[in-house]
Design a protein around this motif. Structure first.
Motif, PDB file in Angstrom:
ATOM      1  N   LEU A 236     -60.724  55.647 -38.286  1.00  0.00           N
ATOM      2  CA  LEU A 236     -60.665  54.453 -39.135  1.00  0.00           C
ATOM      3  C   LEU A 236     -59.228  54.055 -39.466  1.00  0.00           C
ATOM      4  CD1 LEU A 236     -63.553  55.416 -41.592  1.00  0.00           C
ATOM      5  CD2 LEU A 236     -63.611  53.575 -39.902  1.00  0.00           C
ATOM      6  N   GLN A 237     -58.273  54.771 -38.932  1.00  0.00           N
ATOM      7  CA  GLN A 237     -56.869  54.508 -39.252  1.00  0.00           C
ATOM      8  C   GLN A 237     -56.495  53.057 -38.927  1.00  0.00           C
ATOM      9  OE1 GLN A 237     -55.001  56.929 -40.646  1.00  0.00           O
ATOM     10  NE2 GLN A 237     -53.287  55.547 -40.940  1.00  0.00           N
ATOM     11  N   ASN A 238     -55.866  52.396 -39.901  1.00  0.00           N
ATOM     12  CA  ASN A 238     -55.363  51.023 -39.765  1.00  0.00           C
ATOM     13  C   ASN A 238     -56.470  49.977 -39.578  1.00  0.00           C
ATOM     14  OD1 ASN A 238     -52.657  51.904 -39.940  1.00  0.00           O
ATOM     15  ND2 ASN A 238     -52.644  52.379 -37.742  1.00  0.00           N
ATOM     16  N   THR A 239     -57.704  50.333 -39.866  1.00  0.00           N
ATOM     17  CA  THR A 239     -58.784  49.344 -39.798  1.00  0.00           C
ATOM     18  C   THR A 239     -58.947  48.659 -41.144  1.00  0.00           C
ATOM     19  OG1 THR A 239     -60.446  51.018 -40.360  1.00  0.00           O
ATOM     20  CG2 THR A 239     -60.035  50.618 -38.023  1.00  0.00           C
ATOM     21  N   ASP A 240     -59.362  47.427 -41.097  1.00  0.00           N
ATOM     22  CA  ASP A 240     -59.595  46.658 -42.319  1.00  0.00           C
ATOM     23  C   ASP A 240     -61.103  46.497 -42.479  1.00  0.00           C
ATOM     24  OD1 ASP A 240     -59.465  45.078 -44.531  1.00  0.00           O
ATOM     25  OD2 ASP A 240     -58.749  43.288 -43.499  1.00  0.00           O
ATOM     26  N   VAL A 241     -61.728  47.503 -43.101  1.00  0.00           N
ATOM     27  CA  VAL A 241     -63.186  47.506 -43.243  1.00  0.00           C
ATOM     28  C   VAL A 241     -63.651  46.344 -44.106  1.00  0.00           C
ATOM     29  CG1 VAL A 241     -65.148  48.805 -44.147  1.00  0.00           C
ATOM     30  CG2 VAL A 241     -63.359  49.983 -42.866  1.00  0.00           C
ATOM     31  N   GLY A 242     -62.882  46.062 -45.143  1.00  0.00           N
ATOM     32  CA  GLY A 242     -63.299  45.000 -46.054  1.00  0.00           C
ATOM     33  C   GLY A 242     -63.186  43.610 -45.465  1.00  0.00           C
ATOM     34  N   GLN A 243     -62.265  43.446 -44.534  1.00  0.00           N
ATOM     35  CA  GLN A 243     -62.048  42.150 -43.900  1.00  0.00           C
ATOM     36  C   GLN A 243     -61.815  41.045 -44.936  1.00  0.00           C
ATOM     37  OE1 GLN A 243     -65.455  41.570 -41.334  1.00  0.00           O
ATOM     38  NE2 GLN A 243     -64.672  42.969 -39.775  1.00  0.00           N
ATOM     39  N   GLU A 244     -61.121  41.421 -46.012  1.00  0.00           N
ATOM     40  CA  GLU A 244     -60.795  40.435 -47.038  1.00  0.00           C
ATOM     41  C   GLU A 244     -59.504  39.719 -46.674  1.00  0.00           C
ATOM     42  OE1 GLU A 244     -62.709  39.689 -49.437  1.00  0.00           O
ATOM     43  OE2 GLU A 244     -64.104  41.375 -49.586  1.00  0.00           O
ATOM     44  N   GLU A 245     -59.350  38.531 -47.208  1.00  0.00           N
ATOM     45  CA  GLU A 245     -58.133  37.766 -46.949  1.00  0.00           C
ATOM     46  C   GLU A 245     -56.943  38.446 -47.613  1.00  0.00           C
ATOM     47  OE1 GLU A 245     -56.306  33.270 -47.687  1.00  0.00           O
ATOM     48  OE2 GLU A 245     -58.295  33.817 -48.428  1.00  0.00           O
ATOM     49  N   THR A 246     -55.857  38.576 -46.876  1.00  0.00           N
ATOM     50  CA  THR A 246     -54.645  39.173 -47.428  1.00  0.00           C
ATOM     51  C   THR A 246     -53.577  38.095 -47.599  1.00  0.00           C
ATOM     52  OG1 THR A 246     -53.865  39.727 -45.193  1.00  0.00           O
ATOM     53  CG2 THR A 246     -55.105  41.423 -46.372  1.00  0.00           C
ATOM     54  N   TYR A 247     -52.649  38.358 -48.510  1.00  0.00           N
ATOM     55  CA  TYR A 247     -51.632  37.357 -48.855  1.00  0.00           C
ATOM     56  C   TYR A 247     -50.216  37.836 -48.540  1.00  0.00           C
ATOM     57  CZ  TYR A 247     -55.620  35.512 -51.356  1.00  0.00           C
ATOM     58  OH  TYR A 247     -56.871  35.030 -51.672  1.00  0.00           O
ATOM     59  N   ALA A 248     -50.068  39.097 -48.151  1.00  0.00           N
ATOM     60  CA  ALA A 248     -48.736  39.604 -47.848  1.00  0.00           C
ATOM     61  C   ALA A 248     -48.315  39.179 -46.442  1.00  0.00           C
ATOM     62  CB  ALA A 248     -48.718  41.132 -47.947  1.00  0.00           C
ATOM     63  N   ALA A 249     -47.070  38.809 -46.288  1.00  0.00           N
ATOM     64  CA  ALA A 249     -46.533  38.398 -44.987  1.00  0.00           C
ATOM     65  C   ALA A 249     -45.065  38.786 -44.931  1.00  0.00           C
ATOM     66  CB  ALA A 249     -46.702  36.893 -44.787  1.00  0.00           C
ATOM     67  N   LEU A 250     -44.474  38.611 -43.758  1.00  0.00           N
ATOM     68  CA  LEU A 250     -43.050  38.874 -43.616  1.00  0.00           C
ATOM     69  C   LEU A 250     -42.252  37.911 -44.489  1.00  0.00           C
ATOM     70  CD1 LEU A 250     -42.776  39.363 -39.749  1.00  0.00           C
ATOM     71  CD2 LEU A 250     -42.545  41.139 -41.509  1.00  0.00           C
ATOM     72  N   PRO A 251     -41.103  38.336 -45.015  1.00  0.00           N
ATOM     73  CA  PRO A 251     -40.264  37.424 -45.795  1.00  0.00           C
ATOM     74  C   PRO A 251     -39.927  36.180 -44.980  1.00  0.00           C
ATOM     75  CG  PRO A 251     -39.472  39.677 -45.989  1.00  0.00           C
ATOM     76  CD  PRO A 251     -40.526  39.687 -44.942  1.00  0.00           C
ATOM     77  N   ASN A 252     -39.839  35.041 -45.632  1.00  0.00           N
ATOM     78  CA  ASN A 252     -39.656  33.797 -44.911  1.00  0.00           C
ATOM     79  C   ASN A 252     -38.260  33.669 -44.274  1.00  0.00           C
ATOM     80  OD1 ASN A 252     -38.095  33.380 -47.187  1.00  0.00           O
ATOM     81  ND2 ASN A 252     -39.431  31.802 -48.045  1.00  0.00           N
ATOM     82  N   TRP A 253     -37.351  34.582 -44.604  1.00  0.00           N
ATOM     83  CA  TRP A 253     -36.034  34.529 -43.951  1.00  0.00           C
ATOM     84  C   TRP A 253     -35.995  35.371 -42.662  1.00  0.00           C
ATOM     85  CZ3 TRP A 253     -36.738  36.836 -48.777  1.00  0.00           C
ATOM     86  CH2 TRP A 253     -36.696  38.239 -48.789  1.00  0.00           C
ATOM     87  N   ILE A 254     -37.103  36.003 -42.333  1.00  0.00           N
ATOM     88  CA  ILE A 254     -37.190  36.778 -41.082  1.00  0.00           C
ATOM     89  C   ILE A 254     -38.038  36.002 -40.095  1.00  0.00           C
ATOM     90  CG2 ILE A 254     -38.036  38.929 -40.037  1.00  0.00           C
ATOM     91  CD1 ILE A 254     -37.462  40.329 -42.642  1.00  0.00           C
ATOM     92  N   ASP A 255     -37.517  35.842 -38.925  1.00  0.00           N
ATOM     93  CA  ASP A 255     -38.278  35.124 -37.879  1.00  0.00           C
ATOM     94  C   ASP A 255     -39.421  35.995 -37.397  1.00  0.00           C
ATOM     95  OD1 ASP A 255     -36.558  32.992 -38.035  1.00  0.00           O
ATOM     96  OD2 ASP A 255     -35.209  33.782 -36.489  1.00  0.00           O
ATOM     97  N   ALA A 256     -40.605  35.425 -37.395  1.00  0.00           N
ATOM     98  CA  ALA A 256     -41.767  36.166 -36.919  1.00  0.00           C
ATOM     99  C   ALA A 256     -41.647  36.392 -35.417  1.00  0.00           C
ATOM    100  CB  ALA A 256     -43.045  35.380 -37.238  1.00  0.00           C
ATOM    101  N   PRO A 257     -42.046  37.550 -34.932  1.00  0.00           N
ATOM    102  CA  PRO A 257     -41.961  37.832 -33.496  1.00  0.00           C
ATOM    103  C   PRO A 257     -42.849  36.875 -32.715  1.00  0.00           C
ATOM    104  CG  PRO A 257     -43.274  39.490 -34.614  1.00  0.00           C
ATOM    105  CD  PRO A 257     -42.624  38.667 -35.682  1.00  0.00           C
ATOM    106  N   GLU A 258     -42.361  36.439 -31.608  1.00  0.00           N
ATOM    107  CA  GLU A 258     -43.124  35.501 -30.796  1.00  0.00           C
ATOM    108  C   GLU A 258     -44.270  36.215 -30.088  1.00  0.00           C
ATOM    109  OE1 GLU A 258     -40.540  33.582 -28.115  1.00  0.00           O
ATOM    110  OE2 GLU A 258     -39.314  32.619 -29.655  1.00  0.00           O
ATOM    111  N   GLY A 259     -45.327  35.443 -29.810  1.00  0.00           N
ATOM    112  CA  GLY A 259     -46.481  35.994 -29.125  1.00  0.00           C
ATOM    113  C   GLY A 259     -47.373  36.728 -30.079  1.00  0.00           C
TER     114      GLY A 259
END
Length: 259
Positions: A236-259
């Protein structure tokens, strides 16, 4: 909720009538009634009546909330066990989300953290159990508050009444008779007696329900731990059993990796 409030009011009135009927016999030639006794206590009787209604309501409400079938419903336990046996952890989470019992709340919290390992899951279980315990313990503590305040409210009414009685004695002397003075003193003591009648059962219920809650909490924690005892955390490692919406993301000054 409405049924509980009505029951509290009915029990309070019946208990008060019985207590006064046994403890305060009528004077010769005079018919004593509950309303007369209530009026003799003064304004503080209104506050004591509210305290008594709150006390009975809390006792009934907490009694029902701390029943083991209410804290740990057998149907919720059976549903969770069936889902765990089938390996349907997502289905277990959704079933517990639809339920409203403390057991469902604890299991749902554990399933929400199961993807982060055993330690995180157990921490979520224990913290949720503590939250349930704290919520119910707060309700029980109100009984202790009523038990402390009710005699003080009654004593306040008695002191105010005694002040008036002795003030009358100071202005009229003993011409009005000692018997009449004694009657006045007996009347003002009604408030103190009422305060004690409220405080004694409040303290008794406080200790009884506190112990009852601890038994229900231990049962809740035991059932929850038993459910997760052999959970396959490695799968079960790293699985999201609850499948709830999350609000955390990378800081907006970091470019998200492409793809």
């Amino acid at each position: 909720m409405k049924k509980t409030t009505k029951a509290a009011l009915a029990v309070t009135l019946l208990a008060t009538m019985s207590a006064f009927g046994a403890a305060a016999p009528a004077a010769p030639g005079e018919k004593e009634t509950l309303l007369k006794l209530y009026a003799q206590g003064g304004v503080v009787m209104h506050f004591l009546l509210l305290c008594s209604i709150a006390m009975v309501w809390l006792i009934i409400d907490i009694w029902m909330r701390t029943n083991r079938p209410k804290m740990t419903p057998p149907e919720d336990v059976a549903t969770a066990q069936d889902r765990f046996r089938a390996g349907d952890y997502v289905g277990a989470y959704q079933a517990m989300k639809a339920a409203v019992s403390p057991f469902a709340e604890v299991v749902r919290a554990g399933l929400g953290s199961v993807g982060h390992g055993k330690d995180a899951t157990e921490e979520a279980l224990y913290s949720t159990v503590d939250k349930v315990n704290s919520t119910l313990q707060t309700r029980i503590n109100y009984l202790s508050v009523i038990g402390v305040c009710a005699p003080m409210i009654g004593l306040l009414g008695t002191v105010a009444g005694m002040k008036g009685a002795f003030g009358s004695l100071g202005s009229d002397g003993l011409s009005s008779g000692v018997g009449e003075l004694a009657g006045h003193i007996g009347e003002v003591l009604v408030a103190t007696a009422t305060g004690l009648l409220v405080a004694i059962p409040a303290f008794g219920a406080f200790y009884f329900l506190r112990n009852k809650l601890q038994g229900a909490i231990h049962n809740l924690q035991g059932e929850s731990e038993r459910l997760f005892r052999n959970a396959p955390y490695e799968y079960l490692q790293n699985t999201d059993v609850g499948q709830e919406e999350t609000y955390a993301a990378l800081p907006n000054w970091i470019d998200a990796p492409e793809g």
